[in-house]
Design a protein around this motif. Sequence first.
Motif, PDB file in Angstrom:
ATOM      1  N   ASP A  37       0.855  -1.184   0.000  1.00  0.00           N
ATOM      2  CA  ASP A  37       0.000   0.000   0.000  1.00  0.00           C
ATOM      3  C   ASP A  37       0.885   1.227   0.000  1.00  0.00           C
ATOM      4  O   ASP A  37       1.650   1.479   0.929  1.00  0.00           O
ATOM      5  CB  ASP A  37      -0.894   0.003   1.245  1.00  0.00           C
ATOM      6  N   ILE A  38       0.785   1.991  -1.067  1.00  0.00           N
ATOM      7  CA  ILE A  38       1.609   3.188  -1.214  1.00  0.00           C
ATOM      8  C   ILE A  38       0.685   4.345  -1.581  1.00  0.00           C
ATOM      9  O   ILE A  38       0.040   4.303  -2.642  1.00  0.00           O
ATOM     10  CB  ILE A  38       2.698   3.008  -2.294  1.00  0.00           C
ATOM     11  N   ASP A  39       0.670   5.343  -0.708  1.00  0.00           N
ATOM     12  CA  ASP A  39      -0.143   6.552  -0.989  1.00  0.00           C
ATOM     13  C   ASP A  39      -1.557   6.203  -1.412  1.00  0.00           C
ATOM     14  O   ASP A  39      -2.036   6.570  -2.499  1.00  0.00           O
ATOM     15  CB  ASP A  39       0.524   7.412  -2.082  1.00  0.00           C
ATOM     16  N   GLU A  40      -2.212   5.438  -0.547  1.00  0.00           N
ATOM     17  CA  GLU A  40      -3.611   5.060  -0.751  1.00  0.00           C
ATOM     18  C   GLU A  40      -3.820   4.238  -2.018  1.00  0.00           C
ATOM     19  O   GLU A  40      -4.914   4.178  -2.557  1.00  0.00           O
ATOM     20  CB  GLU A  40      -4.524   6.300  -0.800  1.00  0.00           C
ATOM     21  N   GLN A  41      -2.738   3.670  -2.500  1.00  0.00           N
ATOM     22  CA  GLN A  41      -2.828   2.777  -3.642  1.00  0.00           C
ATOM     23  C   GLN A  41      -2.317   1.404  -3.236  1.00  0.00           C
ATOM     24  O   GLN A  41      -1.424   1.271  -2.401  1.00  0.00           O
ATOM     25  CB  GLN A  41      -1.994   3.286  -4.830  1.00  0.00           C
ATOM     26  N   THR A  42      -2.902   0.401  -3.842  1.00  0.00           N
ATOM     27  CA  THR A  42      -2.429  -0.967  -3.632  1.00  0.00           C
ATOM     28  C   THR A  42      -1.737  -1.394  -4.915  1.00  0.00           C
ATOM     29  O   THR A  42      -2.361  -1.423  -5.989  1.00  0.00           O
ATOM     30  CB  THR A  42      -3.589  -1.904  -3.291  1.00  0.00           C
TER      31      THR A  42
END
Length: 388
Positions: A37-42
């Motif tokens: 999970d990076i900056d509200e991204q998967t």
Amino acid sequence: RDQKNRVVFSNTDFQMPTQRDELGKLGTDEINYILRDIDEQTILFTSNMVDVNRTSYLFTYMVDVTSLYQDRVDQYQFFVQVDVVACFLYMLIMFFVSRGLTRSIDRLGRTAQVIAQGNFSERVQLKSKDEIGMLAYNFNNMAAVVEETITVLERNNQEKQRFINNFTHELKTPLTSIIAYANFMRTTKYDEETFLDGLNVIYSEGKRLEMLSLKLMNLIVLQEDDFEMELHDLGAVIAEIKPALDMMAKEKQVTIVTECEPGELRLEKDLIKVLIFNLVDNALKASNEQQTITLRIAWHDGHCMLEVVDQGIGIAKEHQDKIFEPFYMVDKSRTRNGKGAGLGLALCQSVASVHNAVIRVNSNENHGTTVDVVFALALTHPKGGIKE
């Protein structure tokens, strides 16, 4: 990246993580996968080692799979909403279903309360064919039986009360005469004629009380319904008591005629004599001088019918359904003069019941009365063969 971990090519638009566990122990021709999970991204990271011209390079491919997770969340939310709507619909349906079931039960409960308050004619209005409908049907049958039983009990209670009232009244009259004449004789100067008249009244009223007590005793005994029946010719029984009947009729100058077909009945002889005496006694009270009373025995299809026919004053239609009640008297003055108490026909009815017989009355005012006693086939044995 090359062997020295230098970036050869990159098109990422975010900072790569410093710690990458998927690169540990990564061998040639192996592919390691990891989700981050990076900056509200998967993001799905795939890494593998490839040898190119004897030089090892590390390839890392990254795919944004956030939409997949969002779809899954959306699906969860959708199914939760569906579950909520389904539960609501289920609750709504079950509410109406249970309401329909409990409505029938409520009707049963309300009807039971109405019946408990004394309105025994109340019924449950349900026409369903399910278990509740069957329960309502059985409940209505039970209520009908209860109503019929209560009606019979009330009628019996009224008859008993009327019997007690009439009995008290019947006792009061002769006792009043006996006490009055006894007191008169006790307080009056002796006079042979007066004393003789008083003693005659006391004797007459005493005999009347004796007759009343005997008839009441017979009514009580007849209720026990435990009698031994034997075969007797009914005509022979009438012949035995004919002299006594003629003696009764002689006082009123009435003629008694007998017409008896031969045939045997299974009966209790003494009770049948009581039946005949009382029927003839009633006919005598209704007859005038020079009239005729006919006793007839006839056989029809194996049934035996005893008829007592008089030419007297008859019985009005409104009285005919009550004449078998104890102490009931159509003409109270005439019966009182005849020293009757209205027990004769009640006694006859009891005797007939003991013999499974039926009493029928056919009468018109001033045109005489016919009383038929019809004995059932099961009790009759005509001469010439026994019918079972």
